[in-house]
Design a protein around this motif. Structure first.
Motif, PDB file in Angstrom:
ATOM      1  N   CYS A 102      -0.042  -4.556   6.348  1.00  0.00           N
ATOM      2  CA  CYS A 102      -1.168  -4.038   5.583  1.00  0.00           C
ATOM      3  C   CYS A 102      -0.728  -3.842   4.142  1.00  0.00           C
ATOM      4  O   CYS A 102       0.290  -3.205   3.888  1.00  0.00           O
ATOM      5  CB  CYS A 102      -1.639  -2.707   6.152  1.00  0.00           C
ATOM      6  SG  CYS A 102      -2.859  -1.897   5.093  1.00  0.00           S
TER       7      CYS A 102
ATOM      8  N   ALA B  60      -1.896  -1.939   1.969  1.00  0.00           N
ATOM      9  CA  ALA B  60      -1.992  -0.554   1.509  1.00  0.00           C
ATOM     10  C   ALA B  60      -1.019   0.379   2.217  1.00  0.00           C
ATOM     11  O   ALA B  60      -0.548   1.348   1.646  1.00  0.00           O
ATOM     12  CB  ALA B  60      -3.422  -0.036   1.707  1.00  0.00           C
ATOM     13  N   CYS B  61      -0.735   0.100   3.477  1.00  0.00           N
ATOM     14  CA  CYS B  61       0.052   1.063   4.258  1.00  0.00           C
ATOM     15  C   CYS B  61       1.461   0.582   4.589  1.00  0.00           C
ATOM     16  O   CYS B  61       2.265   1.344   5.124  1.00  0.00           O
ATOM     17  CB  CYS B  61      -0.665   1.412   5.554  1.00  0.00           C
ATOM     18  SG  CYS B  61      -2.332   1.981   5.288  1.00  0.00           S
TER      19      CYS B  61
ATOM     20  N   CYS C 131      -5.043  -2.976  10.512  1.00  0.00           N
ATOM     21  CA  CYS C 131      -4.130  -1.895  10.176  1.00  0.00           C
ATOM     22  C   CYS C 131      -4.665  -0.663  10.886  1.00  0.00           C
ATOM     23  O   CYS C 131      -5.847  -0.364  10.793  1.00  0.00           O
ATOM     24  CB  CYS C 131      -4.107  -1.625   8.677  1.00  0.00           C
ATOM     25  SG  CYS C 131      -3.228  -0.092   8.290  1.00  0.00           S
TER      26      CYS C 131
ATOM     27  N   CYS D  61      -5.286   2.613   7.939  1.00  0.00           N
ATOM     28  CA  CYS D  61      -6.517   2.541   7.149  1.00  0.00           C
ATOM     29  C   CYS D  61      -7.464   1.579   7.865  1.00  0.00           C
ATOM     30  O   CYS D  61      -7.283   1.285   9.027  1.00  0.00           O
ATOM     31  CB  CYS D  61      -6.222   2.089   5.734  1.00  0.00           C
ATOM     32  SG  CYS D  61      -5.761   0.358   5.603  1.00  0.00           S
TER      33      CYS D  61
ATOM     34  N   TYR E 105      -8.136  -1.618   7.057  1.00  0.00           N
ATOM     35  CA  TYR E 105      -7.940  -3.008   6.666  1.00  0.00           C
ATOM     36  C   TYR E 105      -7.948  -3.943   7.884  1.00  0.00           C
ATOM     37  O   TYR E 105      -7.300  -3.660   8.887  1.00  0.00           O
ATOM     38  CB  TYR E 105      -6.610  -3.124   5.922  1.00  0.00           C
ATOM     39  CG  TYR E 105      -6.269  -4.510   5.438  1.00  0.00           C
ATOM     40  CD1 TYR E 105      -6.823  -5.017   4.254  1.00  0.00           C
ATOM     41  CD2 TYR E 105      -5.376  -5.299   6.152  1.00  0.00           C
ATOM     42  CE1 TYR E 105      -6.502  -6.289   3.820  1.00  0.00           C
ATOM     43  CE2 TYR E 105      -5.045  -6.574   5.722  1.00  0.00           C
ATOM     44  CZ  TYR E 105      -5.610  -7.062   4.551  1.00  0.00           C
ATOM     45  OH  TYR E 105      -5.298  -8.316   4.123  1.00  0.00           O
TER      46      TYR E 105
HETATM   47 ZN    ZN Z   1      -3.567   0.086   6.053  1.00  0.00          ZN
END
Ligand code: ZN
Ligand code: ADP
Ligand code: ZN
Length: 802
Positions: free
Chosen positions: A516, A518-519, A534, A537, A539
Motif C-alpha cells: 500500500c 500509504a501504509c 490494504c 486504509c 486502498y
Molecule cells: Zn493503506
C-alpha cells in the motif's frame, strides 16, 4: 448488618457494577473481600466476587447471598484493585479481569469437600459432623448448618483443609507412602528375631531405623532395589504401614533437577546486575531493559537477582513466553531454587495448574516461573518481576481482557515498590525507544559468554535458484550443507514460518511484493473479489496479472506447510531422519518434550518446525540452522513485520553452534536486500533500530503514535460494514483533531466461521478520553451485541492486526 458488594458473573455493559447482598447471620465476619460467593441473580444463582464488605446499603430490600465458595479470599486487595484498573484500561468487564487472574478450575463447576488433616481432636461442633470420617462434603456442612467460624479457625490452625473436586477427583492425587508402624527399638528387636535368610526384609527395616520418616513406596523400591511383595510382608507383620498421601501432582516429577549454584559473574554481567541489586535493596520500582545477545548470560543475571530477593524474604515472578517454557528453561530455575519454584504453563492439566497456583496462594513457594497469566501470582511481598524475551507478542492476551503482562507488571511493581527487568536480545522497538529516552534504564550485554561468536549467516537468493532451474523449496547450498551435517553426525534445525495466512502476492522472479502506498504494508489478496486490498486504509486495486517491476508473470501467493517440507526432505535426502514439530505433532500432552528429548538423544538428524522451535532450545550437536522462506513473515500485512522478521532471524541464529562445534546459518529468501534480513544476518540491532524507527516515523506508527484497533464482526456482511462505518464516524466526531481514524476496511482475514469482519484503526498521540468514548459506543450497541450476534472488539495498542 453486613452487606457484600459483589461483581457478578454476568458480563454485560449493564451489569458491570457491584450489586449489594445481605450477608446472612451465620456468614457474618466470614465473608470478606476477595472471596467468591454464590448469589441469586434474577431467576438464577450466579457466582460473584466480593469486592467490599460494608455496614450499610443505599437499597432497602436486599437479597441475602446464598453461600460462600471460598473460605479464604482467592484475590488479595492488590489484585482486586489491579482488576479494576485493568478493566478500565482494556475497556472490559470487571468480572472478566477477576476471572483472568485465577486458575481455570476455579471457573469450572466443582464440588468442595472438607478434609481432616491430623489426628488432633477437632472442636466438638466439627467433630460431630465428621463423625469419625476424615472427609465430608461441603454440601453436607451447609445442610447441617455447620459453624463457619469454627471451620475457618480450624483451617487457619492447619487441622482441616478444603479440597476442590473437579470431575473424577482431578485436583489431588494420592501416592502410597511406607512408614514404620512401631517405635524404633521395637523395629530393632524385630530385626533380631528375623531369620538370616530374610536379608531383603532386614534391609528395609534398617532403612526405617535410620530414618523413621515415611517415604514414597516407589522411591523405596528404587533406592533399596527391593520388591513390593517384600514390603507387603513387613506390612502384614505390622512392622511397617502403608499411608495414602495426597500429594501435589508435580508436572516435572519424572525429571531430576540437578542443583546448581551461582556462577561467578563476568564483568558485563556484574555491570548489569549492580543497578538491579540496588533497586531491590532500596525498594525502587525502576524498570530495566536488559538488552543482551543470545548466550550473553541474561538468565544467570535473572537467577542472581532473584537470589537477592529471596534473601530478603521476598518473592519473584518470572515470565517466559509459553513457547520458551521448555524443560530446559524450567531446569535452570528448579535447579537453582528447587522446591521454592512453582511453574505455570498451558501444557499442565487444569488440576496441575491448580496445584501450582495453590502452592503460591499458600505461600509454599517463593518463585513462580510461568507464561503470561503468571503475572497474577497471588504473592503479597514481591521483590522483583522479570519478563524474559520481552518482545514476545504472546505477553498480550488476544481476547478480553486484552492486557499486556508488561503493563500489569509495572502496575504491580509500583504497588510492591520492586524493580521490573525486561530482557531480550531483540527488544521491541517501543521498549528500546523508551530505554533510549530514559524512561527505562538500559543495561547492555553485547558479548556472548566465553568469547563465543555468533554463527555466520549466509543469505541465499531464491530468485537465482529459480533462474538456475531449481524449482524446489531447498537451495543447492542448503541441501549440501544438510548432507554434510548428516555425514558428520551433526544436527540440523530447519525453520519454517507459518504464522498467519499467506495471502500476499510476490513475484518469484524479482521478489517484488505489492504494498500500500500509504501504509507500507503488503496488500492482501481477496479471493472473492479478486482484488488486492490494504487492510489498514481503504486502498484497493484489481489483482495484477504481471509483476509491476519486471513484468514477469510468475506472480504467486505464498506459503508451504511443514508437512510438505517433510515430504520434500524425504525425497531429496532419503537417509535423513526428520522430527517434525508443529501444532499437529505436539497436540498431545508431553509430546513437545518427548520430541525434543528424541532429538537431543540424537535419534534424528533434522528438527523441522515452526515458531515453536525458534526459542530456548540448546543442543550441543546442532551446527546448522536453515530458514526456508523468511518472506512469509516479512510480508505479513502488519507494520511490525520487519521487526518480527529481525527478531525471529536473530532468535533462530542463536540456536546454532552454542557449544564447541562451530555453527552456520542459512537463510533463503526472495528479497535478500531487505534491511531486516541484511542487518539480522550481521547481528546489527542498533542499525536495525535506527532504520526501522525512520519508517515508523514516516508512516505514523508506534512508537511515534499509538494505535487502537476496533474489529467488528457479524454473520451479515452489510451489518458488519455498517456498524464499522458508524463507529468510524463516531470516533472521528468525538476524538481530537490530531487523531487519524482509518476505515472501515475489511480485516485481513475477512471471514472466520461465517462471520464477516471489518475494522477501524485509530492513530493518535494523546487521546485521554478515548476509553470513555469506546465504552459509550459499546453501550450503544449493547442490544445488538447481546441479542443480535454482533461482536465489537476494541484493542488498545494491538499486537495482532489480523
Ligand atoms: Zn493503506
Ligand atoms: P542468555 O539467557 O542471555 O541467552 P544464558 O544465560 O543461557 O544466556 O548463558 C549462556 C551460557 O553461558 C549458559 O550455558 C550459561 O550457563 C553460561 N553462563 C552464564 N553466565 C555464566 C558465568 N558467569 N560463568 C560461566 N558460565 C556462564
Ligand atoms: Zn517481478
Amino acid at each position: 448488618m453486613q452487606v457484600a458488594k459483589v461483581i457478578v458473573d454476568v458480563p454485560t455493559s449493564q451489569t458491570n457494577h457491584t450489586f449489594d447482598y445481605l450477608i446472612p447471620e451465620p456468614l457474618e465476619n466470614i465473608v470478606i473481600k476477595g472471596m467468591r460467593v454464590s448469589v441469586p441473580f434474577g431467576p438464577r444463582k450466579v457466582m460473584g466476587f466480593v469486592v467490599e464488605v460494608s455496614d450499610h446499603s443505599e437499597f432497602d430490600k436486599l437479597k441475602p447471598l446464598d453461600e460462600v465458595m471460598d473460605l479464604t479470599p482467592v484475590l488479595t486487595d492488590e489484585l482486586l484493585q489491579l482488576g479494576k484498573w485493568m478493566s478500565e484500561q482494556t475497556v472490559s468487564f470487571y468480572i472478566q479481569n477477576f476471572q483472568a487472574m485465577l486458575p481455570q478450575i476455579l471457573k469450572a463447576k466443582y464440588k468442595k469437600e472438607i478434609e481432616a488433616l491430623t489426628d488432633v481432636e477437632l472442636p466438638e461442633g466439627l467433630q460431630q459432623l465428621f463423625a469419625g470420617r476424615t472427609i465430608m462434603d461441603f454440601e453436607e456442612f451447609i445442610e447441617r448448618n455447620g459453624n463457619y467460624a469454627l471451620l475457618l479457625e480450624e483451617i487457619k490452625n492447619g487441622h482441616v483443609q478444603i479440597n476442590y473436586i473437579v470431575k473424577s477427583k482431578e485436583t489431588k492425587k494420592t501416592k502410597v507412602f511406607i512408614g514404620p508402624n512401631k517405635e524404633q527399638y521395637l523395629l530393632e528387636e524385630a530385626i533380631e528375631d528375623m531369620s538370616n535368610r530374610a536379608k531383603k526384609q532386614k534391609k528395609i527395616m534398617e532403612w526405617f531405623i535410620q530414618q523413621p520418616e515415611p517415604v514414597e513406596q516407589q522411591l523405596l523400591l528404587t533406592k533399596l532395589q527391593t520388591t513390593s511383595s517384600t514390603i507387603n510382608q513387613l506390612v502384614d507383620k505390622k512392622l511397617l504401614k502403608k499411608i495414602d498421601k495426597k500429594v501435589y501432582r508435580d508436572p516435572f516429577q519424572n525429571t531430576e533437577f540437578e542443583r546448581t549454584t551461582s556462577l561467578p559473574l563476568n564483568s558485563q554481567q556484574q555491570a548489569a546486575i549492580k543497578p538491579i541489586w540496588d533497586a531491590i535493596d532500596s525498594k525502587k520500582d525502576e524498570v530495566f531493559l536488559l538488552h543482551g545477545v543470545t548466550g550473553s548470560g541474561k538468565t544467570e543475571v535473572y537467577l542472581q537477582a532473584i537470589e537477592r530477593v529471596l534473601v530478603k524474604g521476598e518473592e519473584a515472578i518470572v515470565l517466559v513466553p509459553e513457547i520458551a517454557l521448555t524443560p530446559q528453561m524450567v531446569q535452570r530455575f528448579k535447579g537453582r531454587f528447587g522446591s521454592e519454584v512453582a511453574v505455570l504453563h498451558s501444557a499442565l492439566s487444569p488440576g496441575e495448574k491448580f496445584d501450582e497456583w495453590t502452592k503460591i496462594h499458600k505461600k509454599e513457594v517463593k518463585v513462580v516461573v510461568g507464561a503470561r497469566s503468571a503475572i497474577f501470582a497471588p504473592f503479597e511481598n514481591i521483590g522483583i518481576i522479570i519478563i524474559d524475551e520481552e518482545h514476545e507478542t504472546s505477553y498480550k492476551q488476544d481476547e478480553q481482557p486484552r492486557y499486556h503482562a508488561r503493563e500489569v507488571a509495572k502496575k504491580r511493581g509500583s504497588y510492591h515498590n520492586c524493580p521490573i527487568v525486561l530482557g531480550s536480545a531483540t527488544p521491541m522497538l517501543e521498549s528500546y525507544a523508551r530505554a533510549k529516552k530514559g524512561v527505562y534504564r538500559l543495561l547492555e550485554m553485547p558479548d556472548r559468554m566465553n568469547e563465543g561468536e555468533m554463527p555466520p549467516v549466509e543469505i541465499i537468493d531464491m530468485r537465482d535458484e529459480l533462474y538456475a532451474g531449481n524449482r524446489t523449496m531447498f537451495s543447492r547450498n542448503l541441501l549440501d550443507a544438510i548432507k554434510s551435517r548428516i555425514e558428520r553426525k551433526e544436527q540440523v534445525v530447519l525453520f519454517l514460518n507459518r504464522r498467519g495466512h499467506s495471502t500476499f502476492v510476490m513475484c518469484r522472479e524479482c521478489g517484488d511484493v505489492m504494498k500500500c502506498p500509504a501504509c507500507d504494508i503488503a496488500l492482501t489478496y481477496h479471493k472473492s473479489s479478486h482484488q488486492l486490498k490494504c487492510h489498514y486504509c481503504d486502498y484497493q486495486i484489481p489483482m495484477v496479472k504481471e509483476c509491476q517491476v519486471c513484468k514477469s508473470k510468475t506472480i504467486r501467493y505464498f506459503g508451504t506447510g511443514t508437512q510438505k517440507v517433510e515430504e520434500a526432505l524425504r525425497e531429496h535426502i532419503p537417509e535423513a531422519k526428520v522430527i517434525r514439530m508443529d501444532v499437529d505433532t505436539t497436540r498431545r500432552k508431553g509430546s513437545h518434550k518427548s520430541l525434543l528429548d528424541k532429538f537431543g538423544n540424537g535419534e534424528a538428524n533434522i528438527l523441522l518446525g515452526t515458531q515453536m522451535i525458534a526459542k530456548g532450545l540448546d543442543f550441543e550437536r546442532v551446527t546448522l540452522v536453515g530458514v526456508l522462506a523468511v518472506d512469509t513473515m516479512l510480508h505479513l500485512p502488519d507494520f511490525r513485520s520487519s521487526e518480527k522478521t529481525f527478531q525471529l532471524l536473530t532468535q533462530v541464529s542463536g540456536r546454532a553452534g552454542r557449544h564447541k562445534l562451530p555453527g552456520e546459518v542459512i537463510i533463503q529468501t526472495y528479497t535478500p536486500e531487505h534491511y531486516s534480513i541484511q542487518l539480522a544476518s550481521q547481528y546489527q540491532y542498533q542499525q536495525f533500530f535506527q532504520q526501522e524507527m525512520e519508517t515508523r516515523k514516516g508512516f505514523h506508527y508506534p512508537p511515534y503514535y499509538f494505535l487502537t484497533l476496533i474489529n467488528v464482526s457479524h454473520p451479515n456482511q452489510l451489518k458488519a460494514q455498517e456498524v464499522t462505518k458508524t463507529i468510524c464516524k463516531l470516533l472521528f466526531k468525538h476524538l481530537s483533531a490530531q487523531a487519524t481514524v482509518l476505515g472501515p476496511t475489511p480485516s485481513p482475514i475477512v471471514r472466520i466461521n461465517n462471520r464477516y469482519r471489518y475494522q477501524c484503526m485509530v492513530k493518535y498521540k494523546d487521546e485521554p478520553n478515548q476509553r470513555e468514548v469506546m465504552r459509550r459506543i459499546l453501550k450503544h450497541y449493547h442490544d445488538d451485541i447481546y441479542r443480535h450476534d454482533l461482536t465489537i472488539q476494541v484493542d488498545f495498542e494491538p499486537y495482532s492486526l489480523m
